[in-house]
Design a protein around this motif. Structure first.
Motif, PDB file in Angstrom:
ATOM      1  N   ALA A 106      38.339 -41.116  79.066  1.00  0.00           N
ATOM      2  CA  ALA A 106      37.742 -42.391  78.650  1.00  0.00           C
ATOM      3  C   ALA A 106      37.121 -43.091  79.863  1.00  0.00           C
ATOM      4  O   ALA A 106      35.988 -43.578  79.803  1.00  0.00           O
ATOM      5  CB  ALA A 106      38.798 -43.294  77.996  1.00  0.00           C
ATOM      6  N   ASN A 107      37.854 -43.133  80.962  1.00  0.00           N
ATOM      7  CA  ASN A 107      37.316 -43.786  82.165  1.00  0.00           C
ATOM      8  C   ASN A 107      36.085 -43.050  82.685  1.00  0.00           C
ATOM      9  O   ASN A 107      35.114 -43.665  83.113  1.00  0.00           O
ATOM     10  CB  ASN A 107      38.380 -43.850  83.268  1.00  0.00           C
ATOM     11  N   ALA A 108      36.126 -41.729  82.635  1.00  0.00           N
ATOM     12  CA  ALA A 108      34.987 -40.943  83.124  1.00  0.00           C
ATOM     13  C   ALA A 108      33.757 -41.217  82.257  1.00  0.00           C
ATOM     14  O   ALA A 108      32.636 -41.355  82.760  1.00  0.00           O
ATOM     15  CB  ALA A 108      35.327 -39.449  83.107  1.00  0.00           C
ATOM     16  N   PHE A 109      33.966 -41.346  80.946  1.00  0.00           N
ATOM     17  CA  PHE A 109      32.836 -41.595  80.047  1.00  0.00           C
ATOM     18  C   PHE A 109      32.213 -42.972  80.324  1.00  0.00           C
ATOM     19  O   PHE A 109      30.989 -43.100  80.434  1.00  0.00           O
ATOM     20  CB  PHE A 109      33.283 -41.501  78.583  1.00  0.00           C
ATOM     21  N   LEU A 110      33.077 -43.979  80.447  1.00  0.00           N
ATOM     22  CA  LEU A 110      32.559 -45.337  80.686  1.00  0.00           C
ATOM     23  C   LEU A 110      31.824 -45.412  82.020  1.00  0.00           C
ATOM     24  O   LEU A 110      30.736 -45.991  82.117  1.00  0.00           O
ATOM     25  CB  LEU A 110      33.713 -46.350  80.665  1.00  0.00           C
ATOM     26  N   ALA A 111      32.408 -44.800  83.045  1.00  0.00           N
ATOM     27  CA  ALA A 111      31.766 -44.815  84.370  1.00  0.00           C
ATOM     28  C   ALA A 111      30.417 -44.106  84.295  1.00  0.00           C
ATOM     29  O   ALA A 111      29.428 -44.551  84.886  1.00  0.00           O
ATOM     30  CB  ALA A 111      32.675 -44.145  85.395  1.00  0.00           C
ATOM     31  N   THR A 112      30.365 -43.019  83.540  1.00  0.00           N
ATOM     32  CA  THR A 112      29.124 -42.256  83.419  1.00  0.00           C
ATOM     33  C   THR A 112      28.054 -43.089  82.720  1.00  0.00           C
ATOM     34  O   THR A 112      26.885 -43.093  83.112  1.00  0.00           O
ATOM     35  CB  THR A 112      29.383 -40.947  82.640  1.00  0.00           C
ATOM     36  N   LYS A 113      28.469 -43.817  81.692  1.00  0.00           N
ATOM     37  CA  LYS A 113      27.496 -44.629  80.958  1.00  0.00           C
ATOM     38  C   LYS A 113      26.933 -45.728  81.876  1.00  0.00           C
ATOM     39  O   LYS A 113      25.719 -45.973  81.891  1.00  0.00           O
ATOM     40  CB  LYS A 113      28.162 -45.238  79.711  1.00  0.00           C
ATOM     41  N   ILE A 114      27.809 -46.344  82.658  1.00  0.00           N
ATOM     42  CA  ILE A 114      27.343 -47.401  83.571  1.00  0.00           C
ATOM     43  C   ILE A 114      26.403 -46.802  84.616  1.00  0.00           C
ATOM     44  O   ILE A 114      25.326 -47.337  84.896  1.00  0.00           O
ATOM     45  CB  ILE A 114      28.546 -48.086  84.267  1.00  0.00           C
ATOM     46  N   SER A 115      26.809 -45.668  85.188  1.00  0.00           N
ATOM     47  CA  SER A 115      25.954 -45.079  86.227  1.00  0.00           C
ATOM     48  C   SER A 115      24.670 -44.519  85.630  1.00  0.00           C
ATOM     49  O   SER A 115      23.636 -44.476  86.307  1.00  0.00           O
ATOM     50  CB  SER A 115      26.706 -44.001  87.013  1.00  0.00           C
ATOM     51  N   PHE A 116      24.705 -44.102  84.370  1.00  0.00           N
ATOM     52  CA  PHE A 116      23.476 -43.623  83.733  1.00  0.00           C
ATOM     53  C   PHE A 116      22.418 -44.733  83.732  1.00  0.00           C
ATOM     54  O   PHE A 116      21.288 -44.541  84.194  1.00  0.00           O
ATOM     55  CB  PHE A 116      23.744 -43.152  82.297  1.00  0.00           C
ATOM     56  N   ILE A 117      22.819 -45.915  83.256  1.00  0.00           N
ATOM     57  CA  ILE A 117      21.807 -46.984  83.175  1.00  0.00           C
ATOM     58  C   ILE A 117      21.436 -47.453  84.582  1.00  0.00           C
ATOM     59  O   ILE A 117      20.286 -47.851  84.826  1.00  0.00           O
ATOM     60  CB  ILE A 117      22.256 -48.142  82.244  1.00  0.00           C
ATOM     61  N   ASN A 118      22.372 -47.356  85.515  1.00  0.00           N
ATOM     62  CA  ASN A 118      22.028 -47.747  86.890  1.00  0.00           C
ATOM     63  C   ASN A 118      21.088 -46.719  87.538  1.00  0.00           C
ATOM     64  O   ASN A 118      20.248 -47.092  88.364  1.00  0.00           O
ATOM     65  CB  ASN A 118      23.290 -47.971  87.718  1.00  0.00           C
ATOM     66  N   ALA A 119      21.217 -45.474  87.147  1.00  0.00           N
ATOM     67  CA  ALA A 119      20.251 -44.474  87.629  1.00  0.00           C
ATOM     68  C   ALA A 119      18.882 -44.768  87.017  1.00  0.00           C
ATOM     69  O   ALA A 119      17.847 -44.635  87.677  1.00  0.00           O
ATOM     70  CB  ALA A 119      20.714 -43.064  87.264  1.00  0.00           C
ATOM     71  N   MET A 120      18.877 -45.201  85.748  1.00  0.00           N
ATOM     72  CA  MET A 120      17.606 -45.578  85.123  1.00  0.00           C
ATOM     73  C   MET A 120      17.014 -46.799  85.836  1.00  0.00           C
ATOM     74  O   MET A 120      15.787 -46.920  85.960  1.00  0.00           O
ATOM     75  CB  MET A 120      17.805 -45.899  83.622  1.00  0.00           C
ATOM     76  N   ALA A 121      17.886 -47.682  86.328  1.00  0.00           N
ATOM     77  CA  ALA A 121      17.394 -48.838  87.100  1.00  0.00           C
ATOM     78  C   ALA A 121      16.701 -48.353  88.371  1.00  0.00           C
ATOM     79  O   ALA A 121      15.660 -48.898  88.763  1.00  0.00           O
ATOM     80  CB  ALA A 121      18.553 -49.773  87.453  1.00  0.00           C
ATOM     81  N   GLU A 122      17.269 -47.325  88.997  1.00  0.00           N
ATOM     82  CA  GLU A 122      16.623 -46.783  90.207  1.00  0.00           C
ATOM     83  C   GLU A 122      15.233 -46.248  89.860  1.00  0.00           C
ATOM     84  O   GLU A 122      14.265 -46.460  90.590  1.00  0.00           O
ATOM     85  CB  GLU A 122      17.478 -45.650  90.803  1.00  0.00           C
ATOM     86  N   VAL A 123      15.158 -45.549  88.713  1.00  0.00           N
ATOM     87  CA  VAL A 123      13.856 -45.000  88.307  1.00  0.00           C
ATOM     88  C   VAL A 123      12.890 -46.150  88.004  1.00  0.00           C
ATOM     89  O   VAL A 123      11.721 -46.113  88.402  1.00  0.00           O
ATOM     90  CB  VAL A 123      14.004 -44.059  87.078  1.00  0.00           C
TER      91      VAL A 123
END
Ligand code: NAD
Length: 433
Positions: A203-220
């Motif tokens: 569960a923690n890995a999924f939530l962290a991944t979702k947050i970092s996914f959108i933050n990676a999109m912010a980088e793009v």
């Protein structure tokens, strides 16, 4: 029933109070005599909304007591919940199980032979099985999903309960403990030890991944000139994706997500499975802190030396005074080391921040923190900060420049009040970068 809760930190103190609330007699156990003395006196040594009241209610009702004695705990409890910390090991990504091992050893020595030892701490998969094999007293694992700031609600009305058990007896005992919670309709999943342990880390890995996914999109977006807030809004309308945990910002911190994803990747390596993506999730998350430091430098003309920088927020999240791995303080400390004159304000975490970062400046209010600032960084999403009046704030600062590291401020309002407004993953509304 008579329960003990071993380790009375954020998780344990909440669990103890909530178990008393649902009708049990509870003895909280901690090795820290100061913490026990504070709790006995009705003082909760950390910020959690509603918890002081609940502890006071049940110390007064006689259903909740605290001790440092394992002997007393062993004689008292039928079920012993272990809620001690599992921090990251020094010099490794792995979890430090010293406290869990010590707590199990101590309670197993004193517990009645038919007692049940229930781990709630977040542990690497395989821990419950190892402990179950080490002791004659039966072991179960019941991972905890509470969120600081909503800890009581999450304990009394959780999304689900997970029972990792090795016998029907253990399951029946756990169902009896949680009977009022189950009766309110909470789903329960009963599983073997490894699955129960994995539910928490997954569960923690999924939530962290979702947050970092959108933050990676912010980088793009930053590279391509897009706006991540519009991107996440549009993505969030997709039922398959959902909008929660999809707001970009300075990223996650705290005493759980960062260390838990590292420990998970480390444990997976030991098992011969690669979870390398979690290391990228971690790296994306840390890069957001770098980006805020970089933005601060850019906005101060390339160098923060001597600049008066106000940091709004110190806790890793609102409604908490927890500063463990706080992105806000990480950024504040780095700017301080670069020679900025940093002033921090947080509604709850000032004492903890001052202890951990004594060289930073601290203000007693947001207004005082804003006075004379060359740059303002909004880094913890307290509702108080969202309701700051940009006009009034402008009259306090020396230069009206703000970085919204949490994406929670109304860019148009701040810009209309004359602020140069910057946010992660979005172009500046006033076109100034
Ligand atoms: P914490 O550091 O606030 O509390 C741990 C407590 O355990 C401390 O009071 C410490 O003195 C005590 N302790 C240490 N060794 C002990 C021993 N041998 N006997 C008795 N007490 C002992 O930690 P926390 O945030 O409450 O986290 C505890 C566990 O719960 C961790 O595994 C964490 O990952 C997990 N968890 C925490 C949260 C959260 O939001 N804080 C949520 C879910 C799960």
């Amino acid at each position: 029933m008579r329960l003990t809760v071993i380790g009375t930190g954020y998780l344990g103190a909440t669990h103890a109070a909530c178990m008393a609330e649902i009708g049990h007699e509870v003895l909280g156990v901690d090795v820290d005599p100061d913490k026990v003395a504070a709790l006995r006196a009705g003082r909760v040594p950390f910020h959690e909304p509603g918890l002081p009241e609940l502890i006071a209610k049940h110390t007064a009702s006689g259903r909740l007591r605290f001790t440092t004695s394992y002997e007393e705990a062993g004689a008292f409890g039928e079920v012993h919940f272990v809620c001690v910390g599992t921090p990251q090991l020094k010099g490794s990504e792995g979890a430090d199980l010293t406290y869990v091992d010590a707590a199990f050893a101590a309670i197993a020595e004193h517990a009645a032979p038919d007692a049940l030892l229930v781990g709630k701490s977040t542990v690497p998969v395989g821990t419950a099985g190892r402990l179950a094999a080490a002791y004659d007293v039966e072991v179960a694992w019941n991972p905890e999903f509470l969120r600081e700031g909503f800890a009581i609600e999450d304990t009394l009305r959780p999304d689900r309960l997970v029972f990792g058990v090795g016998s029907r007896r253990a399951e029946t005992i756990l169902r009896t403990v949680y009977q009022p919670v189950l009766a309110a309709g909470t789903p329960a999943v009963t599983a073997d030890f490894p699955t129960a342990e994995l539910v928490k880390t997954a569960a923690n890995a999924f939530l962290a991944t979702k947050i970092s996914f959108i933050n990676a999109m912010a980088e793009v977006c930053e590279a391509a000139g897009g706006d991540v807030t519009k991107l996440s809004e549009a993505l969030g309308y997709d039922d398959r994706i959902g909008r929660r945990f999809l707001r970009s910002g300075i990223g996650f911190g705290g005493g759980c997500l960062p260390k838990d994803i590292r420990a998970f990747a480390h444990r997976a390596d030991e098992l011969g499975v690669s979870l390398a993506f979690l290391r990228e999730v971690d790296a994306i998350n840390m890069r957001r802190r770098d980006r805020v430091v970089e933005l601060a430098r850019e906005l101060c003309g390339g160098d923060v030396l001597g600049a008066r920088i106000t940091v709004l927020g110190a806790a890793f999240k609102p409604d908490s005074d927890d500063i463990r791995d706080s992105p806000a303080l990480n950024v504040a400390a780095r700017l301080g080391l670069d020679g900025a004159d940093v002033t921090v304000y947080d509604p709850a975490a000032m004492d903890n921040a001052r202890k951990a970062f004594p060289l930073l400046g601290y203000a007693v209010s947001a207004e005082e923190a804003l006075r004379g600032a060359d740059l303002v960084l909004h880094l913890t999403e307290w509702p108080q900060f969202r309701s700051i009046d940009p006009e009034r704030a402008r009259s306090l600062v020396r230069r009206p420049r703000i970085v919204d590291g949490r994406g929670g401020l109304d860019a148009d309002r701040w810009t209309a009040a004359g602020w140069r407004f910057s946010a992660l993953g979005r172009p500046a509304p006033n076109g100034e970068g």
